[in-house]
Design a protein around this motif. Structure first.
Motif, PDB file in Angstrom:
ATOM      1  N   UNK A  28     -12.117   8.223  -5.896  1.00 42.60           N
ATOM      2  CA  UNK A  28     -12.398   8.083  -7.430  1.00 42.60           C
ATOM      3  C   UNK A  28     -12.731   6.636  -8.017  1.00 42.60           C
ATOM      4  N   UNK A  79     -10.969   5.561 -10.584  1.00 44.85           N
ATOM      5  CA  UNK A  79      -9.669   4.872 -10.726  1.00 44.85           C
ATOM      6  C   UNK A  79      -9.065   4.378  -9.407  1.00 44.85           C
ATOM      7  N   UNK A  80      -9.123   5.056  -8.410  1.00 43.49           N
ATOM      8  CA  UNK A  80      -8.596   4.553  -6.964  1.00 43.49           C
ATOM      9  C   UNK A  80      -9.385   3.410  -6.396  1.00 43.49           C
ATOM     10  N   UNK A  81     -10.762   3.396  -6.741  1.00 39.25           N
ATOM     11  CA  UNK A  81     -11.606   2.134  -6.296  1.00 39.25           C
ATOM     12  C   UNK A  81     -11.357   1.061  -7.118  1.00 39.25           C
ATOM     13  N   UNK A 114      -8.413   0.453  -8.505  1.00 36.60           N
ATOM     14  CA  UNK A 114      -7.143   0.156  -8.284  1.00 36.60           C
ATOM     15  C   UNK A 114      -7.110  -0.836  -6.949  1.00 36.60           C
ATOM     16  N   UNK A 115      -7.939  -0.454  -6.102  1.00 36.12           N
ATOM     17  CA  UNK A 115      -7.995  -1.073  -4.503  1.00 36.12           C
ATOM     18  C   UNK A 115      -8.594  -2.239  -4.797  1.00 36.12           C
ATOM     19  N   UNK A 116      -9.628  -2.402  -5.714  1.00 33.26           N
ATOM     20  CA  UNK A 116     -10.277  -3.746  -6.099  1.00 33.26           C
ATOM     21  C   UNK A 116      -9.366  -4.614  -6.794  1.00 33.26           C
ATOM     22  N   UNK A 141      -7.080  -5.850  -4.266  1.00 31.42           N
ATOM     23  CA  UNK A 141      -7.623  -6.974  -3.499  1.00 31.42           C
ATOM     24  C   UNK A 141      -7.549  -8.189  -3.891  1.00 31.42           C
ATOM     25  N   UNK A 176      -3.549   1.430 -15.901  1.00 27.55           N
ATOM     26  CA  UNK A 176      -4.199   2.513 -16.452  1.00 27.55           C
ATOM     27  C   UNK A 176      -4.145   2.185 -17.933  1.00 27.55           C
TER      28      UNK A 176
END
Lengths: 468, 254
Positions: free
Chosen positions: B96, B98-100, B102-104, B107, B121
């Motif tokens: 998703x 949102x998840x992407x 969040x991962x970025x 990082x 959010x």
């Protein structure tokens, strides 16, 4: 939040070993005397001993299934394996009574902590026997039985004997015969009529000894209208030589019952994991296998459901991850044997590096049945150019008014996808594990939260190891 | 002065030289446009700056606020503050937005530090509101089944969330209708300010009606052949790329 649906497990978590003294040891190799030793130590009834001896003969008479399965099976030397090792036969009811070295192992694996947090009962098996077994008190008052096979066949023969070896006959395959000869440990569970066990029961299987074979035997019976979820986890340290794990798991769902069986297999990469799992679903009952195979050198496992009663439902959701040096040969079987039965198979495999994954499916809907349905989806994801995936679906559907759907796909994580994610700041490993998680995301949503979180970490670690 | 400084950059794909002694300095806080016909090396510039491995650097240097950019991994460039809005953003099934993001975001944090979900959010929803995006949008898989317009808006959302120092917009206008174009331009204009340098790569003058550049550079055969103010874009639009090939290119070779 969507984050929670990701998978996490630590592949290194099980890679440790504490020195252990075994009071009981059947020695190396498999002979009738080995079987006698096990039966003796356990104080088994003559019929059980006879069952074992018969099984040993069947095992010896059956060839290795290498005419369809991998030749790697030939690397197993049955004469060099130790078939029974334990410190004692009686599992403790409190962690304090568990021998210190074994307790240390399970504490490190986080089992007592999980028990406190979210489990209705736990059995912790160390090599051949459960070191610990305990269920919440309220459940035993309701008549729920959660014991090992020795106790189950001894103390509750009237409940377990009628179904023991009935879903998976000894002669089903070479490894079910092997298990039937030397089985030890595992869970025998009975959930009485109408009892719904809300929290999961869990078994944790730990192999600690080298050149060892673990042969647990599980039989779960959910009586009419009963419901139960069972979860199993497995680890072993990394040894130089191969270790064998060969279980037999039988599920019986009586009318209107529901059984959910969840496996997270995280064996080290030297374990041959050759397991037979099958459920018998009576009228309007439901059996669901959730099967995650992450570790092992070779896993061969095809959980199945025999849909025996009208409107019974069977489901297999499986995820397999094969990294370098691993072969995940997994799949599902759905045998429709009554009208209006439905089955669903969703299998996702991920091959990394030189890892190999194989899907084998068997769906049978015979001609005389009406209004049966099967849905099969198998998707494979390849991470590197030299990864390998094979799909062998066998679907036999006859008769009118039965329907079947089959979809298969193979996809690859492309260099462009990885570059795109890296350009946003993600490392190559993080990008890969994100795509892998994306690939299995819709399946993972079906998993209990506690497992999702663990599995995700595993995949991240596997991906880290797979890139330069 | 902080800038994205490209000096004498030479880039090949395989054996074929594409960028030939390309130089450009983009000061922080400015918006520059690069215009030029197809096949002149515009996208190569974008991909090479972001660190795509298919593009071989054969000469030159690039400095991002004084730090050497070339030779770094793509993720390290991103963490330094470089952002590439892709011409063709690819699909990442099952992940998703949102998840992407969040991962970025994760990082970019030091090890052991976690993205705070609530703040994340809050920020995400604020940016989405600014781009008039439906809240449901970020639950969708990244670019999967997106229209051209949705893909580009998703790129702009990522840019707003990741707050780069320098953004390269590679033909962001291609495949966009006028409404989508306005939304994309609005996003860039919202971010415009002393903390961001933007390089807008485009084939057409149209986008520059909405993102008004401080400078326009005309590119031909792997290098810049003319630079000027925003009026250069109109001149180019009026005279066409023939003008570049006939009048500008020959002079640049000398």
């Amino acid at each position: 939040m969507d984050q929670a649906t990701q998978l996490e497990i630590d592949r290194e978590k099980g890679n440790f070993r504490y020195e252990t003294d075994y009071a009981f040891d059947a020695g190396v190799g498999l002979r009738p005397a080995t079987v006698d030793y096990i039966a003796e130590v356990k104080g088994e009834a003559p019929w059980v001993r006879e069952f074992r001896h018969k099984a040993l003969k069947i095992f010896e008479s059956k060839p290795m299934p290498t005419h369809w399965a991998t030749k790697d099976l030939e690397a197993i030397d049955f004469s060099k394996i130790r078939y029974y090792l334990s410190q004692g036969q009686k599992p403790s009811r409190t962690w304090d009574e568990v021998p210190a070295d074994i307790k240390k192992t399970f504490e490190r694996l986080g089992i007592p902590e999980q028990e406190r947090k979210f489990l209705a009962g736990v059995e912790a098996q160390f090599d051949s026997e459960a070191a610990y077994s305990r269920m919440k008190e309220g459940l035993s008052k309701l008549g729920v039985i959660f014991v090992g096979p020795t106790e189950g066949l001894k103390e509750h023969e009237e409940i377990f004997r009628p179904w023991f070896g009935k879903v998976i006959p000894t002669s089903d395959n070479k490894f079910s015969a092997l298990n039937s000869a030397v089985f030890s440990g595992g869970s025998f569970i009975y959930v009485p009529k109408g009892v719904k066990v809300k929290q999961p029961l869990q078994a944790y299987f730990r192999i600690n000894a080298e050149n060892f074979g673990q042969f647990e035997r599980t039989l779960i019976i959910a009586d009419e209208g009963a419901e139960v979820t069972y979860m199993e986890g497995c680890t072993a340290p990394k040894f130089e030589t191969a270790t064998l794990h060969s279980a037999v798991v039988e599920l019986v769902a009586l009318k209107g019952a529901k059984i959910q069986y969840i496996t997270v297999q995280n064996w080290s990469n030297n374990v041959f994991n050759l397991v037979t799992k099958r459920g018998l679903a009576h009228e309007e009952s439901e059996i669901r296998w959730i099967d995650c195979n992450i570790g092992s050198r070779l896993t061969m496992k095809y959980p199945g459901v025999i849909l025996k009663g009208r409107r019974a439902r069977g489901e297999v959701l499986s995820i397999a991850l094969a990294n370098d040096g691993q072969h995940q040969d997994t799949g599902a079987k759905m045998i429709h044997a009554a009208d209006e039965t439905t089955s669903n198979i969703i299998a996702k495999s991920i091959s990394v590096g030189q890892g190999r994954s194989t899907y084998r499916g068997l769906v049978q809907i015979p001609k005389h049945l009406k209004n049966c349905k099967n849905n099969t989806e198998c998707d494979a994801l390849l991470i590197n150019a030299n990864s390998r995936t094979d799909t062998y679906p066998a679907i036999t559907v006859r008769g009118e008014g039965n329907s079947v759907q089959h979809e298969a796909s193979v996809s690859k994580v492309s260099a462009e996808q990885i570059f795109y994610m890296r350009s946003r700041g993600l490392s190559e490993a993080a990008a890969m594990s994100l795509s892998v998680n994306g690939f299995i995301n819709d399946l993972v949503r079906e998993f209990p939260m506690e497992y999702s979180v663990e599995l995700k970490r595993l995949i991240e670690l596997e991906m880290e190891g797979s890139v330069g | 002065m902080p800038s994205l400084d490209i000096r004498n950059l030479c880039v090949s794909i395989g054996e074929k030289p594409i960028l030939k002694d390309f130089s450009l300095s983009l000061p922080k806080g400015e918006v520059h446009a690069i215009m030029g016909p197809n096949g002149t090396g515009k996208s190569t510039l974008a991909k090479a700056l972001a660190g795509h491995e298919d593009y071989t650097i054969t000469g030159g240097e690039v400095f991002l606020d004084g730090e050497l950019l070339l030779g770094l991994e793509p993720e390290a460039r991103a963490k330094l503050g470089l952002f590439l809005a892709f011409q063709y953003p690819c699909e990442i099934p099952g992940v998703s937005i949102a998840n992407f993001l969040r991962a970025a975001s994760q990082a970019r944090l030091p090890e052991g530090q976690e993205v705070a979900a609530v703040e994340f959010y809050k920020k995400l929803h604020g940016k989405m509101d600014a781009l008039k995006m439906d809240r449901k949008f970020t639950a969708r898989s990244l670019n999967e089944g997106f229209s051209g317009g949705e893909r580009k808006r998703c790129e702009i959302l990522q840019m707003m969330m990741l707050e780069p120092k320098y953004a390269i917009m590679d033909e962001t206008d291609s495949g966009l209708d006028i409404d989508a174009l306005k939304i994309v331009a609005q996003g860039v204009n919202l971010m415009r300010g002393p903390e961001l340098g933007v390089l807008v790569i485009t084939h057409y003058q149209r986008l520059l009606d909405y993102i008004v550049p401080d400078k326009v550079h005309v590119m031909w055969d792997g290098r810049i052949v003319k630079s000027g103010g925003k009026e250069l874009a109109f001149e180019l639009e009026a005279k066409g790329y023939d003008w570049v090939s006939k009048e500008l290119a020959p002079s640049a070779k000398n």
